[in-house]
Design a protein around this motif. Structure first.
Motif, PDB file in Angstrom:
ATOM      1  N   ILE A  74      71.343  46.893  72.475  1.00 36.23           N
ATOM      2  CA  ILE A  74      71.478  46.057  71.277  1.00 36.23           C
ATOM      3  C   ILE A  74      72.036  46.875  70.118  1.00 36.23           C
ATOM      4  CG2 ILE A  74      70.163  44.798  69.536  1.00 36.23           C
ATOM      5  CD1 ILE A  74      68.348  43.793  71.748  1.00 36.23           C
ATOM      6  N   LEU A  75      71.583  48.108  69.980  1.00 32.84           N
ATOM      7  CA  LEU A  75      72.070  48.948  68.887  1.00 32.84           C
ATOM      8  C   LEU A  75      73.557  49.259  69.055  1.00 32.84           C
ATOM      9  CD1 LEU A  75      70.716  50.122  66.387  1.00 32.84           C
ATOM     10  CD2 LEU A  75      70.425  52.277  67.616  1.00 32.84           C
ATOM     11  N   GLU A  76      73.998  49.462  70.284  1.00 35.49           N
ATOM     12  CA  GLU A  76      75.420  49.714  70.520  1.00 35.49           C
ATOM     13  C   GLU A  76      76.248  48.477  70.196  1.00 35.49           C
ATOM     14  OE1 GLU A  76      76.943  52.467  71.205  1.00 35.49           O
ATOM     15  OE2 GLU A  76      75.094  53.653  71.281  1.00 35.49           O
ATOM     16  N   GLN A  77      75.757  47.293  70.534  1.00 26.95           N
ATOM     17  CA  GLN A  77      76.479  46.059  70.203  1.00 26.95           C
ATOM     18  C   GLN A  77      76.562  45.853  68.697  1.00 26.95           C
ATOM     19  OE1 GLN A  77      74.995  42.603  72.281  1.00 26.95           O
ATOM     20  NE2 GLN A  77      74.890  43.672  74.247  1.00 26.95           N
ATOM     21  N   PHE A  78      75.484  46.208  67.996  1.00 26.18           N
ATOM     22  CA  PHE A  78      75.519  46.060  66.542  1.00 26.18           C
ATOM     23  C   PHE A  78      76.496  47.059  65.915  1.00 26.18           C
ATOM     24  CE2 PHE A  78      73.598  46.924  62.281  1.00 26.18           C
ATOM     25  CZ  PHE A  78      73.851  45.675  61.727  1.00 26.18           C
ATOM     26  N   LYS A  79      76.543  48.272  66.459  1.00 23.83           N
ATOM     27  CA  LYS A  79      77.489  49.264  65.933  1.00 23.83           C
ATOM     28  C   LYS A  79      78.929  48.841  66.175  1.00 23.83           C
ATOM     29  CE  LYS A  79      74.459  53.304  66.294  1.00 23.83           C
ATOM     30  NZ  LYS A  79      74.227  54.625  66.946  1.00 23.83           N
ATOM     31  N   SER A  80      79.169  48.160  67.292  1.00 27.65           N
ATOM     32  CA  SER A  80      80.523  47.684  67.582  1.00 27.65           C
ATOM     33  C   SER A  80      80.829  46.346  66.910  1.00 27.65           C
ATOM     34  CB  SER A  80      80.703  47.547  69.102  1.00 27.65           C
ATOM     35  OG  SER A  80      79.808  46.577  69.631  1.00 27.65           O
ATOM     36  N   GLN A  81      79.891  45.817  66.127  1.00 30.69           N
ATOM     37  CA  GLN A  81      80.009  44.570  65.364  1.00 30.69           C
ATOM     38  C   GLN A  81      80.110  43.345  66.259  1.00 30.69           C
ATOM     39  OE1 GLN A  81      82.592  44.626  61.952  1.00 30.69           O
ATOM     40  NE2 GLN A  81      82.548  46.865  61.816  1.00 30.69           N
ATOM     41  N   ALA A  82      79.657  43.474  67.511  1.00 30.20           N
ATOM     42  CA  ALA A  82      79.515  42.285  68.350  1.00 30.20           C
ATOM     43  C   ALA A  82      78.321  41.460  67.893  1.00 30.20           C
ATOM     44  CB  ALA A  82      79.351  42.695  69.816  1.00 30.20           C
ATOM     45  N   ILE A  83      77.363  42.107  67.252  1.00 35.55           N
ATOM     46  CA  ILE A  83      76.215  41.442  66.625  1.00 35.55           C
ATOM     47  C   ILE A  83      76.388  41.565  65.121  1.00 35.55           C
ATOM     48  CG2 ILE A  83      73.716  41.486  66.331  1.00 35.55           C
ATOM     49  CD1 ILE A  83      73.500  42.593  69.150  1.00 35.55           C
ATOM     50  N   GLN A  84      76.249  40.461  64.401  1.00 42.62           N
ATOM     51  CA  GLN A  84      76.501  40.463  62.961  1.00 42.62           C
ATOM     52  C   GLN A  84      75.239  40.698  62.139  1.00 42.62           C
ATOM     53  OE1 GLN A  84      78.200  36.561  62.847  1.00 42.62           O
ATOM     54  NE2 GLN A  84      80.302  37.284  63.167  1.00 42.62           N
ATOM     55  N   ILE A  85      74.085  40.238  62.635  1.00 45.85           N
ATOM     56  CA  ILE A  85      72.815  40.414  61.924  1.00 45.85           C
ATOM     57  C   ILE A  85      71.797  40.970  62.907  1.00 45.85           C
ATOM     58  CG2 ILE A  85      70.917  39.250  60.740  1.00 45.85           C
ATOM     59  CD1 ILE A  85      72.864  37.274  59.604  1.00 45.85           C
ATOM     60  N   LEU A  86      71.168  42.054  62.534  1.00 41.57           N
ATOM     61  CA  LEU A  86      70.132  42.667  63.355  1.00 41.57           C
ATOM     62  C   LEU A  86      68.794  42.496  62.636  1.00 41.57           C
ATOM     63  CD1 LEU A  86      69.791  44.281  65.985  1.00 41.57           C
ATOM     64  CD2 LEU A  86      69.827  46.363  64.606  1.00 41.57           C
ATOM     65  N   ILE A  87      67.922  41.660  63.211  1.00 42.24           N
ATOM     66  CA  ILE A  87      66.594  41.419  62.639  1.00 42.24           C
ATOM     67  C   ILE A  87      65.633  42.399  63.299  1.00 42.24           C
ATOM     68  CG2 ILE A  87      64.792  39.710  62.227  1.00 42.24           C
ATOM     69  CD1 ILE A  87      66.896  37.539  62.581  1.00 42.24           C
ATOM     70  N   CYS A  88      64.985  43.224  62.520  1.00 43.10           N
ATOM     71  CA  CYS A  88      64.245  44.350  63.091  1.00 43.10           C
ATOM     72  C   CYS A  88      62.980  44.618  62.291  1.00 43.10           C
ATOM     73  CB  CYS A  88      65.114  45.605  63.119  1.00 43.10           C
ATOM     74  SG  CYS A  88      65.812  46.024  61.508  1.00 43.10           S
ATOM     75  N   SER A  89      62.109  45.388  62.886  1.00 40.93           N
ATOM     76  CA  SER A  89      60.939  45.905  62.181  1.00 40.93           C
ATOM     77  C   SER A  89      61.321  47.233  61.544  1.00 40.93           C
ATOM     78  CB  SER A  89      59.770  46.078  63.159  1.00 40.93           C
ATOM     79  OG  SER A  89      60.115  46.969  64.197  1.00 40.93           O
ATOM     80  N   ASP A  90      60.339  47.952  61.004  1.00 39.65           N
ATOM     81  CA  ASP A  90      60.627  49.236  60.353  1.00 39.65           C
ATOM     82  C   ASP A  90      60.925  50.349  61.348  1.00 39.65           C
ATOM     83  OD1 ASP A  90      60.384  48.825  57.464  1.00 39.65           O
ATOM     84  OD2 ASP A  90      58.351  48.189  57.943  1.00 39.65           O
ATOM     85  N   LEU A  91      61.138  49.988  62.605  1.00 46.35           N
ATOM     86  CA  LEU A  91      61.483  50.976  63.619  1.00 46.35           C
ATOM     87  C   LEU A  91      62.790  51.681  63.307  1.00 46.35           C
ATOM     88  CD1 LEU A  91      60.412  51.981  66.400  1.00 46.35           C
ATOM     89  CD2 LEU A  91      61.934  50.308  67.461  1.00 46.35           C
ATOM     90  N   VAL A  92      63.722  50.994  62.651  1.00 47.00           N
ATOM     91  CA  VAL A  92      65.022  51.591  62.333  1.00 47.00           C
ATOM     92  C   VAL A  92      65.177  51.828  60.837  1.00 47.00           C
ATOM     93  CG1 VAL A  92      66.162  50.623  64.347  1.00 47.00           C
ATOM     94  CG2 VAL A  92      66.090  49.308  62.234  1.00 47.00           C
TER      95      VAL A  92
END
Length: 659
Positions: free
Chosen positions: A545-563
């Motif tokens: 999921i993080l790789e997809q977000f970095k490549s902008q295949a994912i536009q919004i990443l909803i996350c906890s304070d893990l990142v």
């Protein structure tokens, strides 16, 4: 009979008083008429004439009658006059303003009232001392190293030159060439101050310096200011001179994602230098990690055995290898890097810090009194210079009184580095040197910077814009949808308080997008792609999921304070705190995921009405309230979103009920 007797006594006393008043009027008339003649009369002798004696007896009789009348008056009114008198005297004494009665003149009428007693000496009332200022209280207990910290400003940058053989950064030409290949042409402020300091000629550039160990370093810099590269460059420069592979650099990080990110930076910058880098986080089997770290697990070697020069790990996995991996030793450490130090020091992780410090000083896990024979020591054994005294027949030094110390240099980094003396004492820092990054040079004085360090006021990226929206609790999801659709927020990190909140908000957003496509308000090509990122996912799924977000295949990443700490994703332009952060440190690390490395970014915080007071108090205490602008959203602004939002919310309730 008793009552009649009392009435007769009162009548007698009244007649005596009448006679006294008549005589008093007569004397007053005589004084007025014969005042001048009486003043010029010669003094009379002290012998009493029969007339004087008779008048004296009469006056004595009158005075006794007057005294009896006063006693009677006191009996009739015994509750008012004495209390008023006592109250007046007490207030005069306390106020220190008691004034003596003026002396009677010669012409004043005779009065048998006793003279006023002299007042008691007045003393100043006790008062509380002035409370010390907040500045003086903050300076109490602060170490001299904190007060003498090196203050750095964001505009202090150093260009990396390829033409000048003696570059002021003190970096090798190969390192500078590699940085240019990676698109890095200048050092940021924290790198400009730290890299030349760690690479200065002398013991700082040596692999071992037991007689002149280097200073420990504490760095407090905003998120996105380049702290990782500030310690990667010196470590690669110094360790590139090594001949034998030993574990000489240990980097401890709080999360697996940060471990992966820092390893990538080490491998990218150190490409072609021959250094071996490994990362252990628990994502792989323990046996596989052991095979990566040590070359020989069968024999017990005093010098240990290592297949890597640089190890990046989480504290829990590090303790596992210290406990159970044979020949895993930290005695050769030249650098101990603790990134995100405030979080690692606040959490015990099986008492990892005392165990690590002990392993650096005392490499033997078995009984130290048992020293093996020289023939039993394997050929791969090589003790660090600090521990050669445990060898049998070790050579005597020319100066046996000179003490040796470990060569390990501790480097602490954080955007919210703690100044707690207790936590810093646990690190056993050696002559520490502090580096603190600030904003513009003209914004505040040197004294203000010292106070910022002592009172732990955190610095934010200069290109960051901060906003907050205060709304009702029931309308907070609607405010989030308003930001996504009306404000066109994409490439965003959205922080929630838990993994459950993350999945629920993602489901609401997906339902809203489906309804928008069904109603024709949005095309399928313009649908916003969002994913959840939390501890509920496995390591492989999180990495994907993080790789997809970095490549902008994912536009919004909803996350906890893990990142919320350390993760560097360049294209993140918005950070939304869907749930309000509970403290200022968490707020700093959240908003620091954007506006990194000089890029612009926006931070949005959705605040419920009952939380507004506490959130503003937190910002006010950190002297940061004026930097967060409040944005008001009216019902008209969300009128087009409300019908779809209500439908999506009903479907979410049905979905939750079926689970």
């Amino acid at each position: 009979m008793a009552q009649e007797q009392i009435q007769e006594d009162l009548k007698g006393k009244t007649k005596a008083k009448q006679r006294y008043l008549k005589e008093k009027k007569k004397r007053r008339k005589l004084r007025k008429s014969d005042g001048a003649s009486v003043a010029n009369k010669p003094k009379q002798s002290h012998q009493a004439t029969p007339e004087a004696a008779e008048s004296g007896l009469e006056e004595q009789e009158l005075s006794s009658a007057a005294e009896e009348e006063k006693v009677n008056d006191l009996r009739n009114d015994s509750s008012e006059r004495p209390q008023k008198r006592r109250r007046r005297d007490a207030s005069e004494i306390l106020d220190g303003e008691h004034k003596p009665e003026p002396a009677p003149s010669e012409n004043a009428p005779l009065d048998d009232t006793p003279a006023t007693l002299p007042s008691l000496p007045s003393f100043p009332l006790p008062s509380l001392p002035e409370a010390p200022s907040s500045a003086s209280l903050a300076l109490q207990g602060a170490s001299s190293a904190v007060l003498s910290a090196t203050h750095i400003y964001r505009e202090d940058q150093l260009p990396i030159s390829l033409d000048n053989p003696e570059d002021s950064s003190l970096l090798d030409l190969r390192t500078r060439t590699r940085l240019h290949e990676l698109g890095i042409t200048e050092l940021f402020a924290v790198q400009t101050a730290l890299v030349p300091f760690l690479l200065s000629p002398g013991p700082a550039r040596s692999l071992y310096c037991p007689y002149a160990p280097p200073q420990d370093i504490c760095v407090s810099a905003p998120t996105g200011s380049g702290k990782t590269l500030a310690y990667v460059l010196p470590i690669i420069e110094v360790l590139s001179t090594r001949v034998v592979t030993r574990l000489r650099a240990l980097v401890v990080l709080p999360t697996r994602d940060l471990v992966v990110q820092v390893r990538e930076i080490f491998e990218a910058v150190g490409k072609g230098r021959g250094l071996k880098v490994a990362a252990v986080t628990g994502s792989q089997s323990f046996a596989h990690e052991q095979s990566l770290l040590v070359a020989d697990k069968s024999a017990s070697l005093l010098g240990g055995s290592s297949k890597v020069d640089i190890l990046i790990c989480t504290p829990g996995r590090l303790i596992d290898h210290l406990n159970t991996t044979p020949n895993f030793s930290l005695q050769h450490l030249r650098y101990l890097v603790i990134d995100e130090a405030d979080r690692l020091l606040a959490q015990s992780f099986q008492e990892w810090l005392p165990r690590v410090l002990s392993a650096i000083k005392h490499p033997l896990k078995h009984d130290t009194e048992h020293i093996p024979r020289l023939n039993d020591i394997g050929h791969a054994d090589a003790l660090s210079p600090t521990n050669t005294h445990i060898l049998p027949h070790h050579p005597q030094l020319p100066f046996p009184t000179e003490k040796k110390d470990v060569s390990c240099q501790k480097l602490l980094f954080s955007a919210t580095l703690t100044q707690d003396p207790g936590k810093l004492a646990s690190l056993a820092l050696r002559n520490p040197r502090y580096f603190v990054i600030h904003g513009e040079r003209a914004s505040s004085s040197q004294e203000d910077h010292v106070m910022d360090v002592v009172t732990e006021k955190f610095s934010m990226p200069a290109s960051l814009s901060e906003h907050m929206i205060v709304s009702e609790t029931s309308k907070k999801p609607l405010m989030f949808l308003y930001l996504v659709h009306a404000r066109k927020i994409t490439n965003a990190l959205v922080f929630t308080k838990s993994a459950e909140s993350t999945s629920r908000l993602l489901k609401l957003l997906d339902l809203f997008e489906e309804l928008s496509i069904q109603k024709g308000t949005k095309s399928a090509q313009n649908r916003i792609i969002a994913r959840a990122y939390s501890s509920d996912l496995g390591p492989g799924e999180r990495k994907n999921i993080l790789e997809q977000f970095k490549s902008q295949a994912i536009q919004i990443l909803i996350c906890s304070d893990l990142v919320s700490r350390g993760v560097d994703i360049k294209h993140v332009s918005h950070v939304v705190s869907y749930d309000t952060p509970v403290d200022m440190r968490k707020y700093v690390h959240r908003v620091g995921r954007t506006a990194r490395a000089g890029r612009e970014g926006d931070a949005w915080t959705l605040v419920e009405e009952q939380e507004a007071r506490y959130f503003k108090a937190m910002l006010r205490k950190a002297d940061h309230l004026t930097n967060v602008k409040r944005m008001r959203v009216s019902d008209d602004d969300v009128s087009t979103l409300t019908p779809l939002y209500d439908n999506a919310l009903d479907q979410l309730r049905e979905h939750s009920a079926r689970r």
